[in-house]
Design an enzyme around this catalytic site. Structure first.
Site, PDB file in Angstrom:
ATOM      1  N   ASP A   1       8.331  -4.768   3.235  1.00  0.00           N
ATOM      2  CA  ASP A   1       7.237  -4.085   2.544  1.00  0.00           C
ATOM      3  C   ASP A   1       7.474  -3.954   1.049  1.00  0.00           C
ATOM      4  O   ASP A   1       6.597  -3.482   0.321  1.00  0.00           O
ATOM      5  CB  ASP A   1       7.036  -2.684   3.133  1.00  0.00           C
ATOM      6  CG  ASP A   1       6.413  -2.727   4.518  1.00  0.00           C
ATOM      7  OD1 ASP A   1       6.253  -3.826   5.059  1.00  0.00           O
ATOM      8  OD2 ASP A   1       6.097  -1.648   5.053  1.00  0.00           O
TER       9      ASP A   1
ATOM     10  N   ARG B   1       4.532   7.213  15.603  1.00  0.00           N
ATOM     11  CA  ARG B   1       4.773   8.309  14.666  1.00  0.00           C
ATOM     12  C   ARG B   1       4.311   9.659  15.213  1.00  0.00           C
ATOM     13  O   ARG B   1       4.529  10.682  14.582  1.00  0.00           O
ATOM     14  CB  ARG B   1       4.046   8.032  13.353  1.00  0.00           C
ATOM     15  CG  ARG B   1       2.566   7.930  13.578  1.00  0.00           C
ATOM     16  CD  ARG B   1       1.662   7.716  12.404  1.00  0.00           C
ATOM     17  NE  ARG B   1       2.109   7.261  11.142  1.00  0.00           N
ATOM     18  CZ  ARG B   1       1.434   6.371  10.393  1.00  0.00           C
ATOM     19  NH1 ARG B   1       0.333   5.822  10.866  1.00  0.00           N
ATOM     20  NH2 ARG B   1       1.852   6.049   9.200  1.00  0.00           N
TER      21      ARG B   1
ATOM     22  N   ALA C   1       3.833   4.030   2.973  1.00  0.00           N
ATOM     23  CA  ALA C   1       3.155   3.740   1.708  1.00  0.00           C
ATOM     24  C   ALA C   1       3.814   4.424   0.522  1.00  0.00           C
ATOM     25  O   ALA C   1       4.069   3.798  -0.520  1.00  0.00           O
ATOM     26  CB  ALA C   1       1.684   4.161   1.809  1.00  0.00           C
ATOM     27  N   GLU C   2       4.105   5.704   0.649  1.00  0.00           N
ATOM     28  CA  GLU C   2       4.670   6.437  -0.479  1.00  0.00           C
ATOM     29  C   GLU C   2       6.115   6.026  -0.748  1.00  0.00           C
ATOM     30  O   GLU C   2       6.558   6.022  -1.902  1.00  0.00           O
ATOM     31  CB  GLU C   2       4.578   7.946  -0.223  1.00  0.00           C
ATOM     32  CG  GLU C   2       3.166   8.446   0.023  1.00  0.00           C
ATOM     33  CD  GLU C   2       2.721   8.335   1.484  1.00  0.00           C
ATOM     34  OE1 GLU C   2       1.599   8.791   1.793  1.00  0.00           O
ATOM     35  OE2 GLU C   2       3.491   7.799   2.301  1.00  0.00           O
TER      36      GLU C   2
ATOM     37  N   TYR D   1      -7.001   4.027   4.079  1.00  0.00           N
ATOM     38  CA  TYR D   1      -7.590   4.396   5.365  1.00  0.00           C
ATOM     39  C   TYR D   1      -6.911   3.658   6.506  1.00  0.00           C
ATOM     40  O   TYR D   1      -6.703   2.447   6.447  1.00  0.00           O
ATOM     41  CB  TYR D   1      -9.088   4.067   5.375  1.00  0.00           C
ATOM     42  CG  TYR D   1      -9.720   4.203   6.739  1.00  0.00           C
ATOM     43  CD1 TYR D   1      -9.765   5.437   7.375  1.00  0.00           C
ATOM     44  CD2 TYR D   1     -10.244   3.093   7.395  1.00  0.00           C
ATOM     45  CE1 TYR D   1     -10.334   5.563   8.636  1.00  0.00           C
ATOM     46  CE2 TYR D   1     -10.818   3.215   8.652  1.00  0.00           C
ATOM     47  CZ  TYR D   1     -10.857   4.458   9.270  1.00  0.00           C
ATOM     48  OH  TYR D   1     -11.405   4.574  10.524  1.00  0.00           O
TER      49      TYR D   1
ATOM     50  N   LYS E   1      -9.698  -2.690  -5.452  1.00  0.00           N
ATOM     51  CA  LYS E   1      -9.042  -3.977  -5.193  1.00  0.00           C
ATOM     52  C   LYS E   1      -9.908  -4.799  -4.240  1.00  0.00           C
ATOM     53  O   LYS E   1     -10.187  -4.368  -3.129  1.00  0.00           O
ATOM     54  CB  LYS E   1      -7.663  -3.745  -4.583  1.00  0.00           C
ATOM     55  CG  LYS E   1      -6.732  -2.900  -5.452  1.00  0.00           C
ATOM     56  CD  LYS E   1      -5.542  -2.394  -4.658  1.00  0.00           C
ATOM     57  CE  LYS E   1      -5.980  -1.354  -3.639  1.00  0.00           C
ATOM     58  NZ  LYS E   1      -4.844  -0.836  -2.822  1.00  0.00           N
TER      59      LYS E   1
ATOM     60  N   GLY F   1      -0.648  -3.584  -0.973  1.00  0.00           N
ATOM     61  CA  GLY F   1      -1.461  -2.583  -1.651  1.00  0.00           C
ATOM     62  C   GLY F   1      -0.610  -1.518  -2.330  1.00  0.00           C
ATOM     63  O   GLY F   1      -0.930  -1.058  -3.435  1.00  0.00           O
ATOM     64  N   ASP F   2       0.478  -1.138  -1.666  1.00  0.00           N
ATOM     65  CA  ASP F   2       1.400  -0.168  -2.267  1.00  0.00           C
ATOM     66  C   ASP F   2       2.048  -0.756  -3.513  1.00  0.00           C
ATOM     67  O   ASP F   2       2.230  -0.071  -4.519  1.00  0.00           O
ATOM     68  CB  ASP F   2       2.479   0.228  -1.258  1.00  0.00           C
ATOM     69  CG  ASP F   2       1.906   0.692   0.066  1.00  0.00           C
ATOM     70  OD1 ASP F   2       0.836   1.322   0.058  1.00  0.00           O
ATOM     71  OD2 ASP F   2       2.532   0.411   1.111  1.00  0.00           O
TER      72      ASP F   2
END
Length: 308
Positions: free
Chosen positions: A285, A105, A35-36, A161, A217, A248-249
């Site tokens: 992504d 992970r 995400a980051e 989440y 959102k 979303g990112d």
């Protein structure tokens, strides 16, 4: 112009061809994710000075992540390498017609990241974090908590989440506590419902009155920004969805970039929708789109084809 620092977990993404179940796939597309990382890449491509801090393995996947960030224009001087632990990865699976992600992970290099060096914060005016990082380990939880307590910088927090990382009771408490400390918070109405039982954007705002900007959102329906006492609503433009992971990112990056350049919340929501729409239409992504194209799409509500 001050920089945005994104802190979190970099991942390698393995994706079968469109709508191909993982069980029967004979090939996988290798790309970068997390995400980051996604937010950092989008911000840099939109001409926002951006840095990334975190930890990857001293392996080919870690090198690939660094190269991808470098090529996008992200400052990776503070991306650390762990000599023994691997870079995490995830695989997308379209089994049953719905895309799910299978993560590998546990015990990755990113789970050991505890502290951002002071040098990484020099010249930074904004720190972006997500709710994925605190779920990775106790060290990562402390990392996010400490960064949200920084003074003299703005902070943003995307709830993000992930049920595979922790159960609802623990996540609900931790994510609410962390989100309440951020200046800007992003959350999907679906995840707010799952974690906190919130059914409307207004209920989310009552739960999180502290952030100066709260963006909720609501999928393909709309996005709502609560900025102080003002409420801004922008419908989501229609888009043909190829693959949803990363949208979303992209939305968060589009919104943050617009605000970084001094645009109002309505335009920021349009930038978020436009950038999310480009990612929904590719397997990767993140997508190759520059600031001029994004501005045009946000203005016109049109989504042109872009490269992944």
């Amino acid at each position: 112009m001050s920089a945005v620092l994104c802190v979190g977990e970099g991942l390698i993404s393995l994706t079968p061809p469109t709508h191909t179940p993982l069980e029967s796939a004979t090939e996988l597309v290798v790309s970068t994710g997390g995400a980051e990382v996604n937010v950092a890449i989008h911000l840099a491509r939109l001409d926002v000075p951006t840095r990334f801090a975190g930890k990857v393995g001293a392996d080919p996947f870690g090198a690939r992540l660094r190269h991808t960030l470098d090529n996008a224009g992200v400052d990776t001087r503070h991306l650390e390498e762990h000599p023994d632990l691997p870079t995490g990865l995830y695989v997308k699976d379209a089994t049953g017609g719905t895309t799910t992600s299978r993560y590998y992970r546990q015990g990755s290099a990113a789970t050991t990241y505890r502290r951002v060096p002071n040098a990484a914060l020099v010249g930074v005016g904004h720190v972006h974090l997500t709710g994925i990082t605190p779920a990775l380990s106790d060290d990562c939880h402390v990392l996010v908590r400490d960064l949200l307590a920084l003074e003299h910088v703005r902070t943003s927090f995307d709830v993000n989440y992930r049920r595979a990382l922790w159960d609802v009771p623990e996540a609900a408490q931790v994510l609410r506590s962390l989100a309440s400390r951020a200046d800007t918070v992003f959350v999907g109405l679906d995840e707010a419902g799952e974690v906190w039982g919130s059914e409307t954007p207004e209920e989310v705002r009552r739960l999180l009155p502290q952030p100066s900007e709260l963006v909720v959102k609501d999928g393909s329906h709309e996005a709502v920004a609560f900025v102080g006492s003002q409420v801004h609503r922008v419908p989501a433009p229609p888009v043909e969805v190829i693959e949803p992971v990363g949208a979303g990112d992209a939305f968060a990056a589009g919104y943050l970039a617009a605000r970084h350049f001094g645009l109002d919340s309505d335009r920021a929501l349009r930038w978020g929708h436009a950038l999310a729409g480009t990612v929904l239409r590719v397997l990767a992504d993140h997508a190759l789109i520059d600031r001029t194209i994004l501005e045009n799409q946000a203005r016109e509500g049109a989504l042109d084809d872009v490269e992944s």
